[in-house]
Design a protein around this motif. Structure first.
Motif, PDB file in Angstrom:
ATOM      1  N   PHE A 116       0.802  -1.217   0.000  1.00  0.00           N
ATOM      2  CA  PHE A 116       0.000   0.000   0.000  1.00  0.00           C
ATOM      3  C   PHE A 116       0.838   1.272   0.000  1.00  0.00           C
ATOM      4  O   PHE A 116       0.411   2.311  -0.508  1.00  0.00           O
ATOM      5  CB  PHE A 116      -0.932  -0.011   1.210  1.00  0.00           C
ATOM      6  N   VAL A 117       2.037   1.208   0.571  1.00  0.00           N
ATOM      7  CA  VAL A 117       2.843   2.412   0.680  1.00  0.00           C
ATOM      8  C   VAL A 117       3.225   2.947  -0.707  1.00  0.00           C
ATOM      9  O   VAL A 117       3.559   4.121  -0.863  1.00  0.00           O
ATOM     10  CB  VAL A 117       4.089   2.148   1.544  1.00  0.00           C
ATOM     11  N   ALA A 118       3.137   2.105  -1.703  1.00  0.00           N
ATOM     12  CA  ALA A 118       3.450   2.537  -3.067  1.00  0.00           C
ATOM     13  C   ALA A 118       2.639   3.771  -3.444  1.00  0.00           C
ATOM     14  O   ALA A 118       3.146   4.685  -4.100  1.00  0.00           O
ATOM     15  CB  ALA A 118       3.172   1.407  -4.047  1.00  0.00           C
ATOM     16  N   PHE A 119       1.392   3.812  -3.018  1.00  0.00           N
ATOM     17  CA  PHE A 119       0.526   4.931  -3.413  1.00  0.00           C
ATOM     18  C   PHE A 119       0.919   6.209  -2.677  1.00  0.00           C
ATOM     19  O   PHE A 119       0.829   7.305  -3.222  1.00  0.00           O
ATOM     20  CB  PHE A 119      -0.930   4.586  -3.148  1.00  0.00           C
ATOM     21  N   PHE A 120       1.370   6.031  -1.454  1.00  0.00           N
ATOM     22  CA  PHE A 120       1.895   7.142  -0.671  1.00  0.00           C
ATOM     23  C   PHE A 120       3.115   7.706  -1.410  1.00  0.00           C
ATOM     24  O   PHE A 120       3.254   8.924  -1.585  1.00  0.00           O
ATOM     25  CB  PHE A 120       2.284   6.596   0.701  1.00  0.00           C
ATOM     26  N   ALA A 121       3.944   6.800  -1.882  1.00  0.00           N
ATOM     27  CA  ALA A 121       5.145   7.205  -2.607  1.00  0.00           C
ATOM     28  C   ALA A 121       4.774   7.948  -3.891  1.00  0.00           C
ATOM     29  O   ALA A 121       5.384   8.969  -4.223  1.00  0.00           O
ATOM     30  CB  ALA A 121       5.993   5.978  -2.939  1.00  0.00           C
ATOM     31  N   VAL A 122       3.774   7.453  -4.583  1.00  0.00           N
ATOM     32  CA  VAL A 122       3.363   8.106  -5.829  1.00  0.00           C
ATOM     33  C   VAL A 122       2.941   9.543  -5.545  1.00  0.00           C
ATOM     34  O   VAL A 122       3.341  10.480  -6.240  1.00  0.00           O
ATOM     35  CB  VAL A 122       2.227   7.317  -6.505  1.00  0.00           C
ATOM     36  N   GLY A 123       2.148   9.722  -4.495  1.00  0.00           N
ATOM     37  CA  GLY A 123       1.733  11.072  -4.127  1.00  0.00           C
ATOM     38  C   GLY A 123       2.932  11.942  -3.774  1.00  0.00           C
ATOM     39  O   GLY A 123       3.069  13.068  -4.261  1.00  0.00           O
ATOM     40  N   ALA A 124       3.821  11.387  -2.949  1.00  0.00           N
ATOM     41  CA  ALA A 124       4.975  12.166  -2.492  1.00  0.00           C
ATOM     42  C   ALA A 124       5.867  12.555  -3.669  1.00  0.00           C
ATOM     43  O   ALA A 124       6.300  13.709  -3.776  1.00  0.00           O
ATOM     44  CB  ALA A 124       5.763  11.358  -1.468  1.00  0.00           C
ATOM     45  N   GLY A 286      -9.014   3.879  -2.198  1.00  0.00           N
ATOM     46  CA  GLY A 286      -8.108   3.687  -1.073  1.00  0.00           C
ATOM     47  C   GLY A 286      -6.768   4.331  -1.365  1.00  0.00           C
ATOM     48  O   GLY A 286      -6.201   5.048  -0.537  1.00  0.00           O
ATOM     49  N   ALA A 287      -6.269   4.097  -2.566  1.00  0.00           N
ATOM     50  CA  ALA A 287      -4.971   4.637  -2.961  1.00  0.00           C
ATOM     51  C   ALA A 287      -4.978   6.161  -2.940  1.00  0.00           C
ATOM     52  O   ALA A 287      -3.994   6.793  -2.543  1.00  0.00           O
ATOM     53  CB  ALA A 287      -4.597   4.138  -4.349  1.00  0.00           C
ATOM     54  N   SER A 288      -6.087   6.759  -3.358  1.00  0.00           N
ATOM     55  CA  SER A 288      -6.082   8.208  -3.497  1.00  0.00           C
ATOM     56  C   SER A 288      -5.895   8.901  -2.145  1.00  0.00           C
ATOM     57  O   SER A 288      -5.182   9.891  -2.052  1.00  0.00           O
ATOM     58  CB  SER A 288      -7.348   8.689  -4.194  1.00  0.00           C
ATOM     59  N   PHE A 289      -6.482   8.349  -1.085  1.00  0.00           N
ATOM     60  CA  PHE A 289      -6.278   8.963   0.229  1.00  0.00           C
ATOM     61  C   PHE A 289      -4.801   8.926   0.612  1.00  0.00           C
ATOM     62  O   PHE A 289      -4.266   9.863   1.203  1.00  0.00           O
ATOM     63  CB  PHE A 289      -7.105   8.245   1.304  1.00  0.00           C
ATOM     64  N   SER A 290      -4.185   7.810   0.265  1.00  0.00           N
ATOM     65  CA  SER A 290      -2.773   7.655   0.553  1.00  0.00           C
ATOM     66  C   SER A 290      -1.944   8.647  -0.269  1.00  0.00           C
ATOM     67  O   SER A 290      -0.994   9.253   0.234  1.00  0.00           O
ATOM     68  CB  SER A 290      -2.379   6.220   0.231  1.00  0.00           C
ATOM     69  N   GLY A 291      -2.316   8.803  -1.525  1.00  0.00           N
ATOM     70  CA  GLY A 291      -1.594   9.713  -2.411  1.00  0.00           C
ATOM     71  C   GLY A 291      -1.665  11.154  -1.936  1.00  0.00           C
ATOM     72  O   GLY A 291      -0.667  11.890  -1.963  1.00  0.00           O
ATOM     73  N   ILE A 292      -2.841  11.568  -1.487  1.00  0.00           N
ATOM     74  CA  ILE A 292      -3.005  12.940  -1.003  1.00  0.00           C
ATOM     75  C   ILE A 292      -2.061  13.186   0.176  1.00  0.00           C
ATOM     76  O   ILE A 292      -1.351  14.190   0.239  1.00  0.00           O
ATOM     77  CB  ILE A 292      -4.472  13.180  -0.568  1.00  0.00           C
ATOM     78  N   MET A 293      -2.033  12.219   1.099  1.00  0.00           N
ATOM     79  CA  MET A 293      -1.170  12.396   2.257  1.00  0.00           C
ATOM     80  C   MET A 293       0.298  12.315   1.867  1.00  0.00           C
ATOM     81  O   MET A 293       1.164  12.888   2.539  1.00  0.00           O
ATOM     82  CB  MET A 293      -1.506  11.373   3.338  1.00  0.00           C
ATOM     83  N   GLY A 294       0.579  11.601   0.780  1.00  0.00           N
ATOM     84  CA  GLY A 294       1.951  11.566   0.269  1.00  0.00           C
ATOM     85  C   GLY A 294       2.427  12.967  -0.079  1.00  0.00           C
ATOM     86  O   GLY A 294       3.567  13.353   0.222  1.00  0.00           O
ATOM     87  N   VAL A 295       1.554  13.752  -0.697  1.00  0.00           N
ATOM     88  CA  VAL A 295       1.896  15.124  -1.065  1.00  0.00           C
ATOM     89  C   VAL A 295       2.202  15.929   0.199  1.00  0.00           C
ATOM     90  O   VAL A 295       3.205  16.648   0.273  1.00  0.00           O
ATOM     91  CB  VAL A 295       0.740  15.768  -1.855  1.00  0.00           C
TER      92      VAL A 295
END
Ligand code: ATP
Ligand code: MG
Lengths: 431, 256, 328
Positions: A116-124, A286-295
């Motif tokens: 799941f952290v992949a999506f966080f990384a994508v956002g970041a 699910g991924a999108s919430f992670s991506g937003i927080m990645g930013v």
């Protein structure tokens, strides 16, 4: 005795008085005794107590918002530790939001995603690449780094990029049968990290293992956000949005279709629910919430590199969900808060304390056993213990309770002229 | 009028032929039963109609349109719903939520509507909930609405499966052994419900059942399968006296 | 380009076979457990890793005793293999008792989660013990079977370069093959092997036939984990340096090998392991060459996962498995 105690605790006024006292004492303690991590944690726990109190939902929300937006930042501001408290609180918010995202995938749709952290990384990375000169290496037009105002737009871009990554991963993966999904997502999580780690060749997009430094801080109304207490409010606002969105989804057609897929794929299909599309939606949202927080994370740290997005991070988020209660929004919030605080404060505090003990010669703990290093063991033990003895987590998921009165009163129009006898033929049969 | 038209369908699992060259029609509004000894291929037949399995050969048409190649959810959208021999409820969800899932395809709201809780979404949801409740009343499950489906008695679970299937507003409903595991009183009630269901919900019933009393009482048309083949077809009277059917059920000794 | 690929081919084959043998034996553990319980025993990679550490500890211990240096290396290896395999075998049995058996009727997600938890616990316990005794969790074992041998591939044809390897390569390959043959014999020819296959086919019916299902499952875990532990020892001998985190990714690769060969199929796991080892070594030697320098050897893990995904999409039953359809 038990009965008395029960009446005592169900007495609303008493509850409210005790609760107010608790808040006043803890926030005063925090304000005046800045080093007191305990009072900070107690003050945070007042939110948990609030959850269990016998109050109307609206009241609870108002109190919670008051605590989060006013009292907690104010009470922490009494001294030099202010920023470090706000830093912890911000990280808690970031992780809660991610855990809520993963909860959609694992808890509601029943898909074990270990990457799941992949999506966080994508956002970041989405933000970091464009908010530094990195982007000029491959963009044919535009002036980079982008300014700090772009941050707000990138919250959406990051969410969308993560959702797209979710779909790209999901399309091949979700055709795969249940158990394999865990392995395949784990693989994808690693693949994305490897790509970021080697993304400096042939074109330097991600700056590889060196990471991206000096990410432009966000700006609003000409003000630059760079301190944890500023990010705290940004995170809090996004978190509130996340919680509302997740709750809405849970009790809608969407949430039901996820749970149906989790409970029984074949029956869900027979009810007209398309499996792949439904799972993809869970993945993407699910991924999108992670991506937003990645930013947010990238902006807050001002520096990111692939080591922030390892497998261990994915597992940490999973621990939050399992610990809190799969499928349970309040549970996952609690789980994320507990694990983050455990990671950031309790373990480090404990380590420091033990170090001091051994320095003063009271007792010697081998360095190998220092709590900060035991993270994996603790997580592992938590996962096993909860899976075995409390598989529904700290606050188990509950189904929505439907009010019979509301369902009975107003029949849909075309049924209104049905008499009761007509609509319940079974009555006649029973004789 | 023919609602379902099955022509020459065959299903093979490796070397095993579970359905062999079956042709049959289901007439709209008539209760049709598929019977046969254990392992005759009845459930396999249902699975092919609902898209769970694809036939090895042959064609299945609903209202003249072929269903072959469609996924189960697409078949459901075309208007075929079903229950399962081994109950497949959404166990952790509440009784009324199970029925609401059945209404999934009829709820038109979208992500925006859901996130913003638009009036249109609210209204649709509220009326779906009421409709679901009415279905529960029909099956006398209304007092259990907030109960987890897993906690229901066997008989109640079977009824809930039918309620959930009806919630999809099907043209054709397939019931796989609806009375299995029910006591005689429950079976009798169920028999009446199935009889009336057709009219009240404007749905055609196709069912598999081992309880011969129930089958003979409510079916207007019966198809008999044995070893994957159709061995007889007709009204209850014809089936009751058909020597082939008696042989299939009782072995050849009984005929002579 | 073809020429360069061919030149390195002998070395790729040697390295690929070594790695493949390791994958193959570890894959057996995954496949046996999956065949019987339809469970991915995530912790199996950690059992392998524990084997590497336990084996290394035995080597250090035994070789530290003065008189023991008289023992021939080969005998020493056999002793250590047997000791380690017994211990990891028991670890596997315990694992199943504690973490999987109570969950046999739980939703499928739950045992996967305990498996991950157990992985973490094993990793950290091993790290802790290693750090306590060694000061550092990265451990280098005694060097065994380390004479260099040169395979004169250039003598066959001048296209090839020579391949170089340690004697341990032959040991790893030889022992792995012996283990696989023995297992194949056990499963196909003995009473317990037959019981195992029966339980894999249909647990309920098997228990009606008065097969003690729990015992069969325990035996399966014992054998799978013993094999995994023994492979850990081989790994330590071959590669010298070990750390508590070698099991995770290697375990995943072995799992991929099991899927590639057809999960639940024992010969499939062997074939899949060998194939994956060879392909991976080939990729890490030639990926950079084949893609004109865009992707280098660091993408070899990506390559393994890509294989997994391709197999799952296009041939989910694997190379040697049989397709199944869920009964509804
Ligand atoms: N997915 C499958 N794979 C292999 N064989 C199958 C599959 N599904 C059904 N079969 C086989 O097909 C045959 C017919 O099974 P089916 O379930 O259709 O029988 P049935 O008439 O419904 O029996 P019952 O009255 O016991 O429910 C059986 O021999 C069964 O084992
Ligand atoms: Mg059947």
């Amino acid at each position: 005795m038990k009965g008395k105690l029960a009446t005592f605790f169900s007495n609303k006024q008493l509850q409210v008085i005790l609760y107010s006292l608790f808040i006043i004492v803890t926030s005063a303690a925090l304000y005046f005794s800045q080093k007191s991590v305990v009072s900070f944690l107690l003050l945070l726990s007042s939110l948990l107590i609030l959850h269990f109190m016998n109050l109307k939902n609206v009241t609870k929300w108002i109190v919670a918002l008051g605590l989060l937006f006013i009292l907690i930042p104010f009470a922490s501001s009494g001294g030099p530790a202010f920023q470090s408290y706000m830093e912890v609180a911000t990280m808690v918010g970031i992780y809660i939001s991610m855990a809520l995202g993963l909860n959609i995938v694992v808890g509601m749709a029943g898909l074990l995603d270990l990457g799941f952290v992949a999506f966080f990384a994508v956002g970041a990375y989405s933000y970091s690449i464009f908010a530094t000169s990195q982007a000029s290496n491959f963009m044919p037009f535009g002036n980079f780094p982008l300014g700090g105002e772009s941050f707000w737009g990138f919250l959406i871009v990051g969410g969308i990029m993560a959702a797209i990554a979710g779909v790209l991963i999901g399309v091949p993966v979700l055709r795969v049968k249940g158990d394999y999904l865990a392995i395949v997502t784990l693989g994808f999580g690693e693949i994305i990290r490897i790509i970021f780690n080697n993304g400096d060749r042939p074109i330097n997009i991600t700056n590889g293992a060196m990471g991206i430094a000096s990410v432009t801080p966000p700006e609003i109304f000409g003000m630059t956000l760079s301190f944890p207490n500023q990010f705290y409010f940004v995170t809090l606002l996004i978190l509130m949005f996340t919680i509302f969105a997740v709750l809405r989804m849970e009790h809608s057609k969407l949430g039901r279709s996820w749970k149906a897929v989790r409970e029984n794929e074949i029956a869900a299909q027979a009810m007209g629910i398309p499996l792949v599309k439904t799972k993809l939606l869970a993945f993407a949202l699910g991924a999108s919430f992670s991506g937003i927080m990645g930013v947010v994370f990238a902006a807050k740290q001002a520096f990111i590199d692939p080591t922030s997005f390892t497998l261990m991070e994915s597992f940490t988020i999973l621990v939050m969900v399992v610990l809190g209660g799969m499928g349970s929004v309040p549970g996952v919030i609690l789980g994320a808060a507990v694990v983050t605080i455990l990671n950031l404060q309790v373990l480090t505090e404990l380590t420091n304390w033990l170090n001091q003990l051994s320095l003063s010669g009271v007792l010697t703990i081998p360095d190998a056993l220092s709590p900060a290093k035991m993270q994996k063991f603790i997580f592992g033990a938590l996962l096993v213990a909860f899976a075995l003895y409390r598989p529904k987590g700290l606050i188990p998921a509950k189904n929505k309770i439907f009010d019979v009165k509301k369902l009975k009163d107003h029949r849909p129009d075309h049924l209104n002229n049905d008499t009761k006898e007509n609509s319940i033929p079974i009555d006649k049969v029973q004789v | 009028m023919t609602i379902l038209e099955v022509t020459n369908i065959t299903k093979q699992f490796g070397g095993l032929t579970a359905n062999k060259d079956i042709t049959m029609n289901v007439e709209e509004g008539k209760i049709t039963a598929v019977i046969g000894p254990n392992g005759a291929g009845k459930t396999t037949f249902f699975n092919m109609i609902t898209g769970v399995y694809q036939p090895t050969s042959g064609d299945i048409k609903l209202d003249g349109k072929s269903l072959v190649g469609l996924r189960p959810d697409e078949v459901a959208k075309k208007g075929i719903s079903r229950t399962f021999q081994n109950i497949r409820l959404f166990g952790e969800m509440s009784v009324i939520e199970n029925v609401l899932v059945g209404m999934h395809t009829h709820l038109k709201t979208n992500l925006i509507g859901i996130l913003l809780n638009l009036p249109f979404t609210k209204k649709e949801e509220a009326s779906a909930e009421k409709e679901a409740y009415r279905l529960l009343e029909y099956f006398e499950l209304d007092h259990l609405l907030n109960e987890k489906a897993n906690n229901l008695s066997y008989g109640a679970q079977r009824k809930l499966e039918i309620a959930r299937a009806l919630a999809t507003k099907p043209k054709l409903i397939l019931l796989d052994e609806p009375a299995a595991g029910m006591n005689p009183k429950e079976t009798k009630e169920l028999t009446e419900v199935i009889k009336r269901m057709g009219q009240e919900f404007n749905v055609t019933v196709l069912l598999i059942e081992h309880d011969m009393k129930l089958v003979m009482e409510i079916s207007e048309h019966i198809v008999v399968l044995d070893h994957g083949e159709k061995i007889a077809e007709g009204n209850p009277e014809q089936i009751r006296t058909n020597p082939k059917v008696i042989e299939a059920y009782l072995g050849s000794a009984a005929v002579h | 380009m073809l020429q360069e690929i061919l030149q390195s081919l002998p070395q790729v084959l040697v390295d690929g076979l070594t790695l493949g043998a390791v994958y193959a034996v570890v894959a057996l553990g995954y496949t046996m457990v999956y065949g019987i319980l339809q469970l991915i025993n995530f912790a199996h990679g950690e059992v392998f890793m524990s084997g590497a550490f336990i084996g290394t500890a035995f080597f250090i211990l035994i070789m530290g005793m003065g008189w023991a240096s008289a023992i021939p290396q080969f005998i020493l290896l056999i002793i250590v293999l047997i000791l380690t395999a017994s211990i990891t075998g028991l670890v596997g049995v315990g694992l199943e008792r504690v973490a999987y058996r109570p969950l046999r009727n739980a939703p499928r997600l739950i045992p996967l989660i305990t498996a991950i938890g157990i992985s973490f616990i094993l990793q950290d316990v091993v790290r802790f013990i290693a750090e306590l005794f060694n000061g550092n969790y990265i451990v280098t074992g005694p060097s065994l079977f380390s004479e260099q041998i040169t395979l004169k591939a250039s003598a066959i044809s001048s296209i090839f370069y020579d391949a170089r390897f340690k004697t341990s390569f032959l040991i790893v390959l030889g022992v792995a093959i012996i283990l696989m043959v023995a297992l194949d014999y056990f499963v196909n020819k003995t009473k317990w092997g037959t019981a195992m296959r029966a339980v894999a086919l249909d647990r309920e019916t098997a228990s009606l036939m008065s097969i003690n299902v729990n015992k069969v499952i325990s035996i399966t875990f014992f054998i799978g984990s013993a094999l995994g532990g023994a492979t850990g020892v081989l790994f330590a001998v071959q590669y010298g340096t070990i750390d508590p985190y070698i099991g995770f990714i290697l375990g995943l690769k072995a799992f991929i090998a099991a899927v590639l060969g057809g999960i639940g199929n024992i010969r499939g796991a062997m074939v899949g392991g060998m194939l994956l080892g060879l392909m991976e070594m080939f990729a890490s030697a030639n990926l950079s060459l084949l893609t004109g320098g865009v992707f280098g050897a660091e993408y070899k893990d990506v390559f393994a996962f890509a294989i997994l995904i391709l197999v799952l999409i296009f041939k989910p039953e694997g190379l040697l498995g049989k397709p199944t359809a869920e009964k509804v």
